[in-house]
Design an enzyme around this catalytic site. Structure first.
Site, short mmCIF file in Angstrom:
data_model
loop_
_atom_site.label_atom_id
_atom_site.label_comp_id
_atom_site.label_asym_id
_atom_site.label_seq_id
_atom_site.Cartn_x
_atom_site.Cartn_y
_atom_site.Cartn_z
N ASN A 12 23.76 45.43 -19.96
CA ASN A 12 24.25 45.50 -21.34
C ASN A 12 23.53 44.40 -22.11
O ASN A 12 23.84 43.23 -21.94
CB ASN A 12 25.77 45.28 -21.34
CG ASN A 12 26.33 45.09 -22.74
OD1 ASN A 12 25.66 45.40 -23.73
ND2 ASN A 12 27.55 44.56 -22.83
N TRP A 13 22.58 44.81 -22.92
CA TRP A 13 21.77 43.81 -23.62
C TRP A 13 22.49 43.15 -24.79
O TRP A 13 21.97 42.20 -25.38
CB TRP A 13 20.47 44.44 -24.12
CG TRP A 13 19.44 44.65 -23.05
CD1 TRP A 13 19.58 44.35 -21.71
CD2 TRP A 13 18.13 45.18 -23.20
NE1 TRP A 13 18.43 44.68 -21.04
CE2 TRP A 13 17.52 45.20 -21.94
CE3 TRP A 13 17.41 45.67 -24.31
CZ2 TRP A 13 16.22 45.66 -21.74
CZ3 TRP A 13 16.12 46.14 -24.11
CH2 TRP A 13 15.53 46.13 -22.84
N LYS A 14 23.62 43.71 -25.21
CA LYS A 14 24.33 43.19 -26.39
C LYS A 14 23.38 43.15 -27.59
O LYS A 14 22.55 44.06 -27.70
CB LYS A 14 24.95 41.81 -26.07
CG LYS A 14 25.75 41.87 -24.76
CD LYS A 14 26.63 40.70 -24.51
CE LYS A 14 27.35 40.89 -23.19
NZ LYS A 14 28.38 39.90 -22.94
N HIS A 98 34.00 47.68 -24.58
CA HIS A 98 33.60 46.35 -24.15
C HIS A 98 34.54 45.33 -24.81
O HIS A 98 34.94 45.51 -25.97
CB HIS A 98 32.14 46.06 -24.52
CG HIS A 98 31.65 44.80 -23.89
ND1 HIS A 98 31.92 43.57 -24.42
CD2 HIS A 98 30.96 44.59 -22.75
CE1 HIS A 98 31.41 42.63 -23.62
NE2 HIS A 98 30.83 43.24 -22.60
N GLU A 100 34.01 42.63 -26.20
CA GLU A 100 33.53 42.12 -27.49
C GLU A 100 33.81 43.12 -28.60
O GLU A 100 34.11 42.74 -29.75
CB GLU A 100 32.03 41.79 -27.39
CG GLU A 100 31.80 40.55 -26.53
CD GLU A 100 30.48 40.49 -25.79
OE1 GLU A 100 29.57 41.27 -26.10
OE2 GLU A 100 30.37 39.63 -24.88
N GLU A 170 35.94 43.73 -16.27
CA GLU A 170 35.26 42.52 -16.74
C GLU A 170 36.30 41.51 -17.21
O GLU A 170 36.77 41.58 -18.35
CB GLU A 170 34.34 42.86 -17.91
CG GLU A 170 33.25 43.85 -17.56
CD GLU A 170 32.07 43.73 -18.50
OE1 GLU A 170 30.97 43.48 -18.02
OE2 GLU A 170 32.26 43.85 -19.73
N GLY A 176 29.79 35.76 -19.96
CA GLY A 176 28.91 34.84 -20.66
C GLY A 176 29.26 33.38 -20.45
O GLY A 176 28.75 32.50 -21.15
N SER A 215 29.24 37.38 -15.78
CA SER A 215 28.36 36.39 -15.15
C SER A 215 27.77 36.85 -13.81
O SER A 215 27.62 36.06 -12.88
CB SER A 215 29.07 35.05 -15.00
OG SER A 215 29.42 34.54 -16.28
N GLY A 236 25.36 41.36 -18.36
CA GLY A 236 24.95 40.99 -19.71
C GLY A 236 23.70 40.14 -19.67
O GLY A 236 22.59 40.62 -19.46
N GLY A 237 23.87 38.84 -19.84
CA GLY A 237 22.76 37.89 -19.94
C GLY A 237 21.64 38.09 -18.93
O GLY A 237 20.46 38.09 -19.29
P1 PGA Z 1 27.53 38.46 -18.84
O1 PGA Z 1 28.16 39.69 -19.68
O2 PGA Z 1 26.88 39.08 -17.62
O3 PGA Z 1 26.56 37.83 -19.76
O4 PGA Z 1 28.68 37.58 -18.46
C1 PGA Z 1 28.75 40.77 -19.03
C2 PGA Z 1 29.22 41.78 -20.04
O5 PGA Z 1 29.72 41.37 -21.10
O6 PGA Z 1 29.12 43.00 -19.82
#
Ligand code: PGA
Length: 255
Positions: A12-14, A98, A100, A170, A176, A215, A236-237
């Site tokens: 997930n590149w956000k 998600h 967010e 999650e 993050g 993470s 994500g990251g």
């Molecule tokens: P992260 O994000 O791997 O950067 O913690 C995961 C996500 O929000 O899907």
């Protein structure tokens, strides 16, 4: 990991990367995952990068997904994109709910029930997210929170559709932050989700893929994938870097 379910390794590149950067990512990433045929690989970039990602992934086994969508086919909804539009582009998957989106864009369970249904109706494979805040975990409410989200969001889903549904657990406090849930903590809640799905859908629940997210990195992927109910990850990251994401995708279970 369960042999009956293909692992799903999703990024997930956000809100990161331009179309040019997306092309560069695929040029670097594809050779690093060549020859892997026993798992599904998914990259979910921002809307504006979807075409570049589809072009970059062409001829490879990498699937491309969106990070959200609206539940109606078209209409006066400025800024939104529909499932049909994503399908027309060649997108196959969509992340829904998600944390967010829930936190900053007020996406709620009523919306998500409609979105999951609309995604399945359009032929998109939903990756539905759920998870608790730190305060909820500390108050012992993790299972109630996740159970409530899934009961509501999967309301309109039939048992026969579960092979097309992925659920990403999650914990919000792990996203993050560098604080990964331990593999045992991840398994505990993912195992709970599997039991709840079984009580609602019966044996069909075993066809749904359950992912962990928060993470995830090269350093913890092998232990996470060794858990019996974890069928994949939502990253994500660490999915922004071709080498790191390739290492995650190429996980190997510790002996
Ligand atoms: P992260 O994000 O791997 O950067 O913690 C995961 C996500 O929000 O899907």
């Amino acid at each position: 990991m369960n042999a009956a379910r293909r692992p799903l390794m999703a990024g997930n590149w956000k809100m990161y990367k331009t179309p040019v950067e997306t092309a560069g990512f695929f040029a670097a990433f594809r050779p690093l995952i060549r020859g892997l045929t026993d798992r599904d690989v998914l990259v979910c970039p921002p809307f504006v990068d979807l075409e570049a990602a589809l072009r970059g992934a062409e001829g490879s086994a990498v699937a491309v997904g969106a990070q959200t969508m609206h539940h109606v086919a078209e209409g006066a909804f400025s800024g939104e994109v529909s499932a049909a539009m994503l399908r027309a582009l060649g997108v196959t998957h969509v992340i829904l709910g998600h944390s967010e989106r829930r936190q900053y864009f007020a996406e709620n369970d009523a919306d998500l029930a409609l979105k999951v249904r609309a995604a399945l109706d359009a032929g998109l494979l939903p990756v539905l997210c759920c998870g608790e805040t730190l305060a909820e975990r500390e108050a012992g409410q993790t299972e109630d929170k996740v159970d409530g989200q899934l009961a509501a969001d999967l309301q309109a889903v039939e048992a026969a559709e579960l092979p097309r549904v992925a659920i990403a657990y999650e914990p919000i406090w792990a996203i993050g932050t560098g604080k990964t849930a331990t593999p045992e903590m991840a398994q505990e809640t993912v195992g709970f989700i599997r039991r709840r799905l079984r009580s609602r859908f019966g044996e069909a629940a075993d066809a749904a893929r359950l992912l962990y997210g928060g993470s995830v990195k090269a350093a913890n992927i092998d232990q996470l994938m060794a858990q019996p109910d974890i069928d994949g990850v939502l990253v994500g990251g660490a999915s922004l870097d071709a080498e790191e994401f390739a290492r995650i995708v190429r996980f190997s279970e510790p002996a």
